[in-house]
Design an enzyme around this catalytic site. Sequence first.
Site, PDB file in Angstrom:
ATOM      1  N   HIS A 110      17.965  73.767 -66.660  1.00 25.61           N
ATOM      2  CA  HIS A 110      18.874  73.957 -67.783  1.00 25.61           C
ATOM      3  C   HIS A 110      20.291  73.560 -67.427  1.00 25.61           C
ATOM      4  CE1 HIS A 110      20.592  77.706 -66.116  1.00 25.61           C
ATOM      5  NE2 HIS A 110      19.352  78.059 -65.798  1.00 25.61           N
TER       6      HIS A 110
ATOM      7  N   CYS B  13      16.356  79.430 -61.332  1.00 22.00           N
ATOM      8  CA  CYS B  13      16.282  78.228 -62.164  1.00 22.00           C
ATOM      9  C   CYS B  13      17.046  77.073 -61.520  1.00 22.00           C
ATOM     10  CB  CYS B  13      16.865  78.503 -63.549  1.00 22.00           C
ATOM     11  SG  CYS B  13      15.819  79.540 -64.590  1.00 22.00           S
TER      12      CYS B  13
END
Length: 109
Positions: free
Chosen positions: A69, A85
């Site tokens: 992301h 992440c």
Amino acid sequence: MYSILINRAARKLTLYKDGKFFRQYTVAIGKPSTPTPVGNFRIINKAVNPGGPFGARWLGLSIRGYGIHGTNNPSSIGKAISNGCIRMHNRNVIELFNLVPIGTPVRIV
């Protein structure tokens, strides 16, 4: 067909097209207490402007709760700082988002 290789040690995401090098981006990875998982995954969902700390785009991986992301903290790129992440600069994650379809293989080493 695209594929993605994420090298945690180098903090690089490499995009391949038809098995050949296509693009490379510097990324942030998980901090030691919440490391980015290693293994073979796939992109299973995508979102535009997911909100919060996820920046401009979200590409969810086939391991629950993890994804590639953007970020609202660009100074974090290149560091081991996330909750697991893979973070990218917003301009780079938008480019990646527009190129890769759901189902794209992602290998994290």
